[in-house]
Write an enzyme that holds these catalytic residues in place. Sequence first.
Site, PDB file in Angstrom:
ATOM      1  N   SER A  11       0.745  -1.273   0.090  1.00 28.62           N
ATOM      2  CA  SER A  11      -0.114   0.173  -0.036  1.00 28.62           C
ATOM      3  C   SER A  11       0.868   1.346  -0.166  1.00 28.62           C
ATOM      4  CB  SER A  11      -0.921  -0.131   1.282  1.00 28.62           C
ATOM      5  OG  SER A  11      -0.175   0.243   2.344  1.00 28.62           O
ATOM      6  N   LYS A  52       0.758   4.412   7.161  1.00 25.15           N
ATOM      7  CA  LYS A  52      -0.235   5.205   6.151  1.00 25.15           C
ATOM      8  C   LYS A  52       0.377   6.677   6.002  1.00 25.15           C
ATOM      9  CE  LYS A  52      -2.923   1.791   5.156  1.00 25.15           C
ATOM     10  NZ  LYS A  52      -2.718   1.276   3.760  1.00 25.15           N
TER      11      LYS A  52
END
Length: 142
Positions: A11, A52
Site C-alpha cells: 500500500s 499510512k
Amino acid sequence: MFWLTRVRSNSMVPTLPDGSLVLTRSLRRTTPVRRGDLVIVNSRELGEPMVKRVIGLPEETVMITAGAVSIDGRALSEPYASPSVFSNSFRVPPDHYFLLGDNRDVSTDSRSWRDTYIPRNAIVGRILGWPWAWQTKGRVHS
C-alpha cells in the site's frame, strides 16, 4: 522511544516497498501530526498496526477527483502517489485525520475503512527513516 517497523503490504509502494524496515519514533499525545507524515496507526478495525500517510488534518475538506487530491479547494502536490481513478469528498472531524496509502488503487485506507477518520490517539508513531528504508526478508508488523 524508537523502534523498527516492517512494512507488510504494497500500500505504500513506491515509497516503502513490502518488506521495508524503517525507523519509527513514538509520538506523545501532544506531538503535532503534519500533512505528509508517514505514521503508524493502531487500527481497531483491522486489529493491527498500519503504515499510512497523513493527508487530511482536523476540520479540513479533502476532495479526490480522479485521483487528484485537494485540501479545502487547493491542489495537493503528491509526487509520491501512484495514479488513481478514485473520486469522493471527505470532511475531517476535529481531532481526527484522513490517511491514504501511496499506492492508491491497492491501498486499504480512509477511503474504504468503516471508521473513515483516525482519532489522534490511534496515531502512535512517525516514520523517521523512510528515505533510507531498506528491505529484508521476514515480517514484523506494518
